[in-house]
Design a protein around this motif. Sequence first.
Motif, PDB file in Angstrom:
ATOM      1  N   ALA A   1       0.833  -1.206   0.000  1.00 32.36           N
ATOM      2  CA  ALA A   1       0.000   0.000   0.000  1.00 32.36           C
ATOM      3  C   ALA A   1       0.868   1.256   0.000  1.00 32.36           C
ATOM      4  O   ALA A   1       0.581   2.226  -0.725  1.00 32.36           O
ATOM      5  CB  ALA A   1      -0.921  -0.020   1.217  1.00 32.36           C
ATOM      6  N   LYS A   2       1.917   1.248   0.785  1.00 28.43           N
ATOM      7  CA  LYS A   2       2.822   2.402   0.813  1.00 28.43           C
ATOM      8  C   LYS A   2       3.482   2.600  -0.543  1.00 28.43           C
ATOM      9  O   LYS A   2       3.606   3.719  -1.044  1.00 28.43           O
ATOM     10  CB  LYS A   2       3.875   2.191   1.900  1.00 28.43           C
ATOM     11  CG  LYS A   2       4.866   3.342   2.008  1.00 28.43           C
ATOM     12  CD  LYS A   2       5.907   3.072   3.080  1.00 28.43           C
ATOM     13  CE  LYS A   2       6.939   4.203   3.120  1.00 28.43           C
ATOM     14  NZ  LYS A   2       8.002   3.930   4.118  1.00 28.43           N
TER      15      LYS A   2
ATOM     16  N   TYR B   1      -0.801   4.545  -1.245  1.00 25.26           N
ATOM     17  CA  TYR B   1      -2.036   4.537  -0.484  1.00 25.26           C
ATOM     18  C   TYR B   1      -1.765   4.995   0.942  1.00 25.26           C
ATOM     19  O   TYR B   1      -0.657   4.831   1.457  1.00 25.26           O
ATOM     20  CB  TYR B   1      -2.671   3.143  -0.494  1.00 25.26           C
ATOM     21  CG  TYR B   1      -3.547   2.908  -1.699  1.00 25.26           C
ATOM     22  CD1 TYR B   1      -4.931   2.844  -1.593  1.00 25.26           C
ATOM     23  CD2 TYR B   1      -2.981   2.804  -2.968  1.00 25.26           C
ATOM     24  CE1 TYR B   1      -5.732   2.652  -2.701  1.00 25.26           C
ATOM     25  CE2 TYR B   1      -3.775   2.620  -4.096  1.00 25.26           C
ATOM     26  CZ  TYR B   1      -5.148   2.549  -3.954  1.00 25.26           C
ATOM     27  OH  TYR B   1      -5.949   2.381  -5.060  1.00 25.26           O
ATOM     28  N   ASN B   2      -2.784   5.559   1.575  1.00 25.07           N
ATOM     29  CA  ASN B   2      -2.593   6.155   2.895  1.00 25.07           C
ATOM     30  C   ASN B   2      -2.635   5.145   4.034  1.00 25.07           C
ATOM     31  O   ASN B   2      -1.971   5.334   5.055  1.00 25.07           O
ATOM     32  CB  ASN B   2      -3.673   7.223   3.155  1.00 25.07           C
ATOM     33  CG  ASN B   2      -3.585   8.372   2.167  1.00 25.07           C
ATOM     34  OD1 ASN B   2      -2.496   8.788   1.802  1.00 25.07           O
ATOM     35  ND2 ASN B   2      -4.740   8.861   1.732  1.00 25.07           N
ATOM     36  N   ASP B   3      -3.432   4.078   3.867  1.00 23.18           N
ATOM     37  CA  ASP B   3      -3.594   3.182   5.006  1.00 23.18           C
ATOM     38  C   ASP B   3      -4.096   1.828   4.532  1.00 23.18           C
ATOM     39  O   ASP B   3      -4.597   1.675   3.406  1.00 23.18           O
ATOM     40  CB  ASP B   3      -4.593   3.772   6.012  1.00 23.18           C
ATOM     41  CG  ASP B   3      -4.512   3.120   7.387  1.00 23.18           C
ATOM     42  OD1 ASP B   3      -3.571   2.342   7.613  1.00 23.18           O
ATOM     43  OD2 ASP B   3      -5.390   3.394   8.222  1.00 23.18           O
TER      44      ASP B   3
ATOM     45  N   ASN C   1     -10.102   7.881  -0.896  1.00 26.21           N
ATOM     46  CA  ASN C   1      -9.331   8.108   0.328  1.00 26.21           C
ATOM     47  C   ASN C   1      -8.003   7.375   0.344  1.00 26.21           C
ATOM     48  O   ASN C   1      -7.272   7.455   1.323  1.00 26.21           O
ATOM     49  CB  ASN C   1     -10.164   7.684   1.549  1.00 26.21           C
ATOM     50  CG  ASN C   1     -11.422   8.511   1.696  1.00 26.21           C
ATOM     51  OD1 ASN C   1     -11.401   9.720   1.490  1.00 26.21           O
ATOM     52  ND2 ASN C   1     -12.531   7.858   2.034  1.00 26.21           N
ATOM     53  N   LYS C   2      -7.747   6.616  -0.714  1.00 26.20           N
ATOM     54  CA  LYS C   2      -6.502   5.850  -0.839  1.00 26.20           C
ATOM     55  C   LYS C   2      -6.325   4.907   0.357  1.00 26.20           C
ATOM     56  O   LYS C   2      -5.328   4.943   1.077  1.00 26.20           O
ATOM     57  CB  LYS C   2      -5.297   6.787  -0.969  1.00 26.20           C
ATOM     58  CG  LYS C   2      -5.222   7.520  -2.292  1.00 26.20           C
ATOM     59  CD  LYS C   2      -4.993   6.536  -3.435  1.00 26.20           C
ATOM     60  CE  LYS C   2      -4.850   7.238  -4.775  1.00 26.20           C
ATOM     61  NZ  LYS C   2      -4.672   6.279  -5.886  1.00 26.20           N
ATOM     62  N   ILE C   3      -7.334   4.034   0.548  1.00 28.33           N
ATOM     63  CA  ILE C   3      -7.289   3.069   1.642  1.00 28.33           C
ATOM     64  C   ILE C   3      -7.509   1.674   1.056  1.00 28.33           C
ATOM     65  O   ILE C   3      -8.369   1.471   0.199  1.00 28.33           O
ATOM     66  CB  ILE C   3      -8.365   3.369   2.705  1.00 28.33           C
ATOM     67  CG1 ILE C   3      -8.092   4.735   3.350  1.00 28.33           C
ATOM     68  CG2 ILE C   3      -8.392   2.282   3.778  1.00 28.33           C
ATOM     69  CD1 ILE C   3      -9.147   5.153   4.350  1.00 28.33           C
ATOM     70  N   LEU C   4      -6.720   0.719   1.534  1.00 33.91           N
ATOM     71  CA  LEU C   4      -6.847  -0.678   1.137  1.00 33.91           C
ATOM     72  C   LEU C   4      -7.569  -1.424   2.260  1.00 33.91           C
ATOM     73  O   LEU C   4      -7.163  -1.361   3.421  1.00 33.91           O
ATOM     74  CB  LEU C   4      -5.465  -1.300   0.897  1.00 33.91           C
ATOM     75  CG  LEU C   4      -5.384  -2.813   0.751  1.00 33.91           C
ATOM     76  CD1 LEU C   4      -6.176  -3.297  -0.455  1.00 33.91           C
ATOM     77  CD2 LEU C   4      -3.924  -3.257   0.644  1.00 33.91           C
TER      78      LEU C   4
ATOM     79  N   LEU D   1     -10.318  -1.600  -2.790  1.00 36.63           N
ATOM     80  CA  LEU D   1      -9.573  -0.341  -2.831  1.00 36.63           C
ATOM     81  C   LEU D   1     -10.538   0.840  -2.776  1.00 36.63           C
ATOM     82  O   LEU D   1     -11.510   0.884  -3.535  1.00 36.63           O
ATOM     83  CB  LEU D   1      -8.726  -0.259  -4.112  1.00 36.63           C
ATOM     84  CG  LEU D   1      -7.620  -1.296  -4.282  1.00 36.63           C
ATOM     85  CD1 LEU D   1      -6.983  -1.158  -5.653  1.00 36.63           C
ATOM     86  CD2 LEU D   1      -6.573  -1.133  -3.199  1.00 36.63           C
ATOM     87  N   ASN D   2     -10.279   1.757  -1.884  1.00 35.33           N
ATOM     88  CA  ASN D   2     -11.008   3.016  -1.843  1.00 35.33           C
ATOM     89  C   ASN D   2     -10.114   4.072  -2.494  1.00 35.33           C
ATOM     90  O   ASN D   2      -9.192   4.591  -1.867  1.00 35.33           O
ATOM     91  CB  ASN D   2     -11.334   3.399  -0.393  1.00 35.33           C
ATOM     92  CG  ASN D   2     -12.181   4.658  -0.289  1.00 35.33           C
ATOM     93  OD1 ASN D   2     -12.000   5.605  -1.061  1.00 35.33           O
ATOM     94  ND2 ASN D   2     -13.077   4.683   0.676  1.00 35.33           N
ATOM     95  N   GLU D   3     -10.360   4.319  -3.760  1.00 30.55           N
ATOM     96  CA  GLU D   3      -9.487   5.221  -4.527  1.00 30.55           C
ATOM     97  C   GLU D   3      -9.570   6.659  -4.022  1.00 30.55           C
ATOM     98  O   GLU D   3      -8.583   7.399  -4.074  1.00 30.55           O
ATOM     99  CB  GLU D   3      -9.850   5.164  -6.016  1.00 30.55           C
ATOM    100  CG  GLU D   3      -9.556   3.835  -6.686  1.00 30.55           C
ATOM    101  CD  GLU D   3      -8.067   3.576  -6.805  1.00 30.55           C
ATOM    102  OE1 GLU D   3      -7.272   4.503  -6.545  1.00 30.55           O
ATOM    103  OE2 GLU D   3      -7.687   2.444  -7.150  1.00 30.55           O
TER     104      GLU D   3
END
Length: 405
Positions: free
Chosen positions: A331-332, A336-338, A393-396, A389-391
């Motif tokens: 993710a990093k 992605y944020n988290d 908020n960039k969350i997996l 994937l939440n594009e």
Amino acid sequence: KGALAAAAAFFYFPLMAFAVSAVDDPSSGLIKTDRYTLTRMAPRADQVDPLSAIINISFSPSVTTIGDALEELLDGTGYRLVHIKGEYGEPVDKILMAQSLPRTLMQMGPVTLRDALKALGGSAWSLQHNELGREVWFDVQPNFEDDSRIRRLLASIKTEEAATPEKPSIDLSQRYVAFPPGKSDAASIELRERQRLDEIAALVRQNPAAVDRLIVKGESQSTGNHATATLAKRRAGEIANALIKRGVPAEKIDERYTFTNQASVNRQGAYVDLVATPEVVPHVASGARTTAKAAKATPVNDLSDTTVVQPDNVFFLYPGEDLEIALRRWAKQALYNDLVWNVRDDAGNFVRVPIRAGATFRCEFAECLRRVKEAYATAPRPLYFDIALNERNKILYVELLHYGD
């Protein structure tokens, strides 16, 4: 009475004479070790076949994996554990060696050494031994050969140019340092655990550019209500300080901690994850990622205009690593944020998922996640994940739907 005594003497003395003559004859195989005891002159069965020796064993608290247990079990037996390499160059038993030691196997006996080894291997593994070299090893049982499908799905894809020298590989698999029950100071850990810290520090010192950072995660797990955040946090700090004293730069260490009461097992220790350093390639003004080939062809004169990326969207899994740690790294890398890790068992406890085979994926982030999901779902002992994937908020998000049959 006199007649009876005479008869007894008549029968007794010939028998004694026979016993003495048998002892005097080396071919009888008997020797008189004291006045009333005859002992056969031959080694015991367990001396001829040490694997048949009857043992009782209680593993030390520092033994947390099957590999550790096998090493401790074989200590002093004259046998050594060897690891046969498979088709991908990795030991075929690496999956087995990294598995946690079940509580039911912490104590065994009376049992033969051979059966104790088989019990540690479990039903999926076949114990093999070479008497000539006094070696033992484990092969996959034929009815579990379908596990090779995972290896095919997660097989490494090497597309580097032949002229490009390969970078030296280092073992980035997760390490675990155990503390004695209730302890949180590094001075209390056993010699085996201190040696593990020495190995981690030496690896970082010898490969400073290859290791980006170390995640030290203190742990306190209790089957009752004795786990505390304080214990877990102290353990993380103690291990971090111990690594710093051994030459690991403090800025590379990230401390975390976790504690769980009413857990399925008592565990006191700290995980150490080594995170690889991403490759630095020239920045692309359009925002597209630069391929590895283009990066080699373009000289980098001004490092102020570079970005840290993984060329060609390459994602790695390391055998023995925890899947959560690997996907956090992914993710990093994908900016992605988290990661929200919602993988729990039926009791609601968070579950660790070990990676069973190393792999290199060369694909877009979403596609690589799909392939990981498929690999676990098609295994003989499947795990069915929902990976989303939440594009915006960039969350997996990773959730365990259910175990397979």
